[in-house]
Design a protein around this motif. Sequence first.
Motif, PDB file in Angstrom:
ATOM      1  N   ILE A   1      20.155 -27.475 -27.941  1.00 39.09           N
ATOM      2  CA  ILE A   1      19.061 -26.945 -28.551  1.00 39.09           C
ATOM      3  C   ILE A   1      17.650 -27.614 -27.305  1.00 39.09           C
ATOM      4  N   VAL A   2      17.075 -26.994 -26.567  1.00 38.11           N
ATOM      5  CA  VAL A   2      15.929 -26.815 -25.779  1.00 38.11           C
ATOM      6  C   VAL A   2      14.423 -26.646 -26.807  1.00 38.11           C
ATOM      7  N   GLN A   3      13.820 -27.400 -27.377  1.00 38.01           N
ATOM      8  CA  GLN A   3      12.790 -27.321 -28.565  1.00 38.01           C
ATOM      9  C   GLN A   3      11.384 -27.182 -27.403  1.00 38.01           C
ATOM     10  N   ASN A   4      10.073 -26.877 -27.381  1.00 38.03           N
ATOM     11  CA  ASN A   4       9.708 -26.586 -26.093  1.00 38.03           C
ATOM     12  C   ASN A   4       8.225 -25.739 -27.504  1.00 38.03           C
ATOM     13  N   ARG A   5       7.502 -25.672 -26.827  1.00 41.87           N
ATOM     14  CA  ARG A   5       5.702 -25.095 -26.487  1.00 41.87           C
ATOM     15  C   ARG A   5       6.161 -24.061 -25.753  1.00 41.87           C
TER      16      ARG A   5
ATOM     17  N   TRP B   1       4.634 -23.540 -31.497  1.00 41.23           N
ATOM     18  CA  TRP B   1       3.186 -23.404 -30.776  1.00 41.23           C
ATOM     19  C   TRP B   1       2.870 -21.935 -31.395  1.00 41.23           C
ATOM     20  N   THR B   2       4.158 -20.882 -31.345  1.00 37.67           N
ATOM     21  CA  THR B   2       4.941 -19.434 -30.494  1.00 37.67           C
ATOM     22  C   THR B   2       3.260 -18.637 -31.052  1.00 37.67           C
ATOM     23  N   LEU B   3       2.581 -18.645 -32.085  1.00 37.45           N
ATOM     24  CA  LEU B   3       0.998 -17.662 -32.554  1.00 37.45           C
ATOM     25  C   LEU B   3       0.124 -18.722 -32.177  1.00 37.45           C
TER      26      LEU B   3
END
Length: 315
Positions: free
Chosen positions: A198-202, A228-230
């Motif tokens: 997994i890579v979890q980023n803005r 921060w997708t929305l």
Amino acid sequence: MMASSKASMSSLAARMKLKSAHDTILPNTIPTLVYGTAWKKERSTDLVYQALKQGFRGVDTAAQPRHYQEKLVGDGIRKAIAEGIVKREDLYIQTKFTPLSGQDKDDMPYSIAQSIPERVHSSVASSLANLNTSSNAEDSYIDCLVLHSPMPSLPETYEVWKTLSEYVPHRIRALGISSTDLDTVASLISDMDIPPSIVQNRFYPATHWEVELRKLCHENDIIYQSFWTLSGNPQLLRSSVVQNLAKDAGVEREVALYCLVLGLERVCILDGTTNPEHMRGDLAGVEMVGSWAEGENKVRWQQALQDFKSVIGQS
């Protein structure tokens, strides 16, 4: 080995899940929408319970009391299991080891006096206890343990990673990293025995929507988790491609944006809404777009996805 969310959204319509690239490490499937629990504070238990009740099957938290209440998240999960809403084996539970720089020094799961490996062990022990759903504590496990951010130096990042790797695949099924950069991910892939799953980023304009990092993830069967997708993309919400898809598929703009991001391949999204109607609506909306994208609308979906890639600079 991993069914991506590219092209037709039919895979989302069928079961709304992505399979892990590392099947021997992460056997559970990862939902396309994972419930995010940051900043939920004392509401964490009820919101997690509501999210599971509305249909979420993935939960993201952290051993970082400054921004997360991991124990209360566990209480919400246990309540849903006790009421028969879900079973543990149907859930994807993800938490994080947070470096000292991200902790409140007066409230953290380890001691400042401990060495880096000792801090990791203390944090993992607290997470296993907080998120335990079994009467036998030794049966407690975490689907993915994410390094919340790289350490101050690459050797220290490696030290944390190697310590976390000692728990894989039994107490921890897979490892990930968050708030990171392309070079760090490339180093973990090349130098560590267990690569990130997994890579979890803005996902937002300041990083050009992570085109190059997501390409690296795609090439190495790593799932990119967008947050921060929305909130990070008001201009995308106003874009014609998002508005047109929302109108064509009969969903809200927020759902249309989610679906276009999911269409970028090997992507899932952290969704932290606190409104039960929005929880239900987001899940149903993704399913609706998946059904809409099949058959006679397939070409329109493909064009929308291509237009979206152009907007974010992805060839």
